[in-house]
Enzyme design. Structure first.
Site, mmCIF file in Angstrom:
data_model
loop_
_atom_site.group_PDB
_atom_site.id
_atom_site.type_symbol
_atom_site.label_atom_id
_atom_site.label_comp_id
_atom_site.label_asym_id
_atom_site.label_seq_id
_atom_site.Cartn_x
_atom_site.Cartn_y
_atom_site.Cartn_z
ATOM 1 N N CYS A 76 0.779 -1.240 0.000
ATOM 2 C CA CYS A 76 0.000 0.000 0.000
ATOM 3 C C CYS A 76 0.813 1.294 0.000
ATOM 4 O O CYS A 76 0.359 2.314 -0.520
ATOM 5 C CB CYS A 76 -0.929 0.028 1.216
ATOM 6 S SG CYS A 76 -1.781 -1.532 1.553
ATOM 7 N N CYS A 79 1.506 3.753 -3.046
ATOM 8 C CA CYS A 79 0.469 4.642 -3.572
ATOM 9 C C CYS A 79 -0.112 5.579 -2.520
ATOM 10 O O CYS A 79 -0.459 6.712 -2.819
ATOM 11 C CB CYS A 79 -0.652 3.823 -4.182
ATOM 12 S SG CYS A 79 -0.245 3.219 -5.826
ATOM 13 N N HIS A 80 -0.249 5.104 -1.281
ATOM 14 C CA HIS A 80 -0.876 5.927 -0.242
ATOM 15 C C HIS A 80 0.140 6.679 0.614
ATOM 16 O O HIS A 80 -0.252 7.512 1.435
ATOM 17 C CB HIS A 80 -1.767 5.056 0.648
ATOM 18 C CG HIS A 80 -2.931 4.453 -0.076
ATOM 19 N ND1 HIS A 80 -4.047 5.180 -0.429
ATOM 20 C CD2 HIS A 80 -3.137 3.188 -0.541
ATOM 21 C CE1 HIS A 80 -4.897 4.387 -1.070
ATOM 22 N NE2 HIS A 80 -4.367 3.184 -1.159
ATOM 23 N N MET A 117 -8.391 1.456 -6.875
ATOM 24 C CA MET A 117 -8.059 0.597 -5.744
ATOM 25 C C MET A 117 -8.232 -0.867 -6.142
ATOM 26 O O MET A 117 -9.309 -1.273 -6.584
ATOM 27 C CB MET A 117 -8.993 0.924 -4.570
ATOM 28 C CG MET A 117 -8.831 0.011 -3.370
ATOM 29 S SD MET A 117 -7.336 0.365 -2.436
ATOM 30 C CE MET A 117 -7.657 -0.641 -0.980
ATOM 31 N N HIS A 355 6.702 12.087 -11.686
ATOM 32 C CA HIS A 355 7.226 10.717 -11.705
ATOM 33 C C HIS A 355 8.430 10.603 -12.635
ATOM 34 O O HIS A 355 9.521 10.997 -12.281
ATOM 35 C CB HIS A 355 6.118 9.745 -12.097
ATOM 36 C CG HIS A 355 6.450 8.305 -11.832
ATOM 37 N ND1 HIS A 355 6.726 7.828 -10.569
ATOM 38 C CD2 HIS A 355 6.551 7.257 -12.672
ATOM 39 C CE1 HIS A 355 6.992 6.525 -10.645
ATOM 40 N NE2 HIS A 355 6.898 6.154 -11.907
ATOM 41 N N HIS A 397 2.979 7.355 -18.205
ATOM 42 C CA HIS A 397 4.187 6.693 -17.685
ATOM 43 C C HIS A 397 5.137 6.480 -18.861
ATOM 44 O O HIS A 397 5.197 5.408 -19.446
ATOM 45 C CB HIS A 397 3.846 5.368 -17.008
ATOM 46 C CG HIS A 397 4.976 4.825 -16.183
ATOM 47 N ND1 HIS A 397 6.121 4.286 -16.737
ATOM 48 C CD2 HIS A 397 5.161 4.751 -14.840
ATOM 49 C CE1 HIS A 397 6.937 3.896 -15.773
ATOM 50 N NE2 HIS A 397 6.379 4.180 -14.612
#
Length: 571
Positions: A76, A79-80, A117, A355, A397
């Site tokens: 997790c 991303c979080h 999610m 990114h 990306h």
């Protein structure tokens, strides 16, 4: 500990959400690719952390908390965020999660959402018991990892072969410019592969899941950085190229780069970490740490963020500067390394969440994906200013992107996307093609979402696009290739994984990379750790299979970085 009561009313109330989520997922097969890409064993899972217990949170034993903490950092945190403040994924802090409640959170974790999610339980990645564990864990106060100081870095620094004891000239017969530094993700190694003979020169122990390989300006030194923030410096002049220095610059990291400006070649290296949120300047030929700079601060929305992770870094060719991208804040820092004691940093407001990216064909403009904002930020590294923010497809990306001459619009730079099947072409010539500059001049359709890399070469007429994170195995195990001069004719699909003839496994095809001559394209067949992987080499002119490199030591190969192309920003 008393068992948690699950009220029937609460479960019934959550049921419509679960049903709606399942239907939404069926309609949106590309969603969740970014989260799946970020997931994977985090080097912070075993770190000792401070736990501030929230009295309003549901009860957890110490053993449960430790198990949940490990799952969080494995699945997790990418991303979080480490502190659960949100990044690509939404915030999961107790002020939000306590209001949702355990039963709601269990449904959400189990079934996922159309916003990206993953469906952790129904996919089989987590058990029902683990889902219950995670629903309670995200209602606790987030545990905080330790910081990482210059003293901590110095304690890990090793000059394995001192500069005075290294070769004064090239001591091997390898065509260094055509060596491929190949990440063996789950083995914690890189394979140096001779691009001429297709033979492995050496397997070198590195950090876990090396994210990128970068070359010094001279082409002598190879720098690799793992997700565990370990940097290895490899001397390609040695009789058998190997490590000459190493350092650990934090707890988790993704990026490293070296000084390229005239007069500073090979002098400095810089690396940025995910945790702590900072970057460090080092000696280029020893990795000795010199200076740390924090990235904590305000976002482009003027809100404080405690965890702006350092994403991509590139070296300017027009100024003695590094271009450093802070993911969560959306800030781009142009760090002038001319005087480290009086460090000058020019900060540009771009967009969240920065990114990866690469230069245009002139090397002046750096184009970086703000992937969760669906934008590409364009940095003028000569004038030190933001040239444009360009709206593109869903979750771009590009890797380093692809530069080519469009028959109608002139010079363009292209990106593919994780979140949809589109490929955006951005005009990059503000002089001769001013009307097209910094605009999406065309959007072409690819195989599907889940793309990580797009590639071409100045000597090629082909444009290659991978889709390793697409849920359809036929798409993830193949690549799309376009004729640059006839993009309107669509793409040809090549069954790269089938050509490797590997047998069982996921066999995701990832990252096209050209050789120095520009007449071969190399693909990684990224299989499971306990399955056979391979490198497939395709003839760029004929698009036919040229070679398959198989070796038991090629464990989960992913990124491949050709020395010449990486050194000279050829993409």
């Amino acid at each position: 500990m008393k068992p948690i009561v699950r009220p029937i009313a609460a479960l019934l109330a959550a049921l419509p959400l679960a049903i709606a989520v399942v239907h939404a997922q069926e309609k949106q097969p590309h969603e969740g690719a970014e989260l799946k890409y970020q997931a994977g064993g985090s080097p912070m899972a075993a770190e000792e952390m401070h736990q501030n217990i929230n009295p309003k949170a549901p009860p957890m034993t110490k053993a449960e908390f430790e198990q949940a903490k490990q799952i969080y950092f494995e699945r997790c945190a990418g991303c979080h965020g480490v502190l659960r403040k949100g990044a690509t994924g939404k915030p999961l802090t107790p002020d939000i999660t306590l209001a949702k409640g355990t039963d709601y959170l269990k449904v959400f974790i189990a079934y996922g959402s159309p916003a990206g999610m993953p469906n952790w339980q129904t996919s089989g990645d987590l058990t029902e018991k683990q889902v219950d564990l995670m629903a309670r864990y995200v209602q606790q106060e987030p545990p905080t990892p330790p910081e990482y100081s210059l003293k901590d870095m110095q304690a890990t620094w090793k000059e394995i072969v001192p500069v005075a004891q290294r070769p004064t000239k090239k001591m091997n017969s390898y065509n260094i410019a055509n060596i491929f530094s190949t990440t063996l993700r789950d083995a914690g190694q890189v394979a140096l592969i001779d691009g001429d003979t297709k033979k492995i020169i050496n397997i070198i122990k590195t950090g876990y899941a090396v994210h990128i390989s970068r070359l010094s300006a001279s082409g002598r030194y190879l720098y690799v950085i793992g997700r565990d923030a370990r940097i290895n410096l490899i001397d390609l002049w040695m009789e058998k190229p190997d490590n000459v220095a190493e350092i650990k610059i934090g707890l988790e990291a993704r990026s490293v780069e070296t000084s390229k400006y005239k007069g500073f070649e090979d002098k400095y290296a810089v690396a940025g970490s995910y945790w702590p949120p900072q970057f460090v300047m080092m000696e280029g030929d020893t990795l000795k740490p010199l200076k740390i700079v924090s990235t904590r601060g305000m976002t482009v929305d003027n809100e404080y963020h405690p965890e702006p992770r350092v994403a991509s870094i590139v070296a300017s060719h027009y100024n003695p500067e590094f271009v450093i991208n802070a993911k969560e804040t959306g800030k781009i820092m142009l760090v002038n390394y001319k005087d480290l004691n009086n460090l000058k940093i020019t900060t540009l407001d771009a967009a969240k969440f920065l990114h990866d990216g690469g230069f245009d064909s002139t090397g002046r403009y750096f184009l970086v994906a703000a992937n969760a904002s669906n934008k590409i930020a364009v940095v003028d590294t000569k004038e030190d200013k933001l040239a444009a923010l360009v709206d593109v497809g869903k979750t771009p990306h590009p890797g380093r992107g692809a530069n080519f001459i469009h028959p109608k619009f002139g010079p363009v730079w292209a990106t593919s996307h994780l979140g949809d099947e589109s490929i955006s072409l951005i005009g990059t010539d503000p002089v001769k093609h001013k009307a097209q500059a910094w605009k999406v001049v065309a959007s072409i359709k690819g195989q599907g979402g889940g793309s990580l890399f797009i590639k071409t070469h100045p000597k090629s007429h082909n444009l290659w696009v991978d889709t390793p994170l697409n849920p359809d195995a036929k798409i993830s195990q193949s690549v799309a290739v376009y004729d640059i001069n006839h993009l309107d004719k669509g793409f040809e699909v090549l069954p790269i994984a089938e050509w490797a003839n590997l047998g069982e496994g996921a066999k995701r095809v990832v990252q096209p990379e050209y050789n120095k001559a520009g007449d071969e394209v190399w693909f990684s067949i990224w299989n499971a750790k306990d399955k056979q992987s391979a490198i497939v080499v395709v003839d760029d002119k004929t698009r036919k299979l040229k070679a398959v490199i198989k070796d038991p030591r090629l464990i989960t190969p992913t990124g491949k970085f050709n020395v010449n192309n990486t050194q000279h920003d050829v993409y």
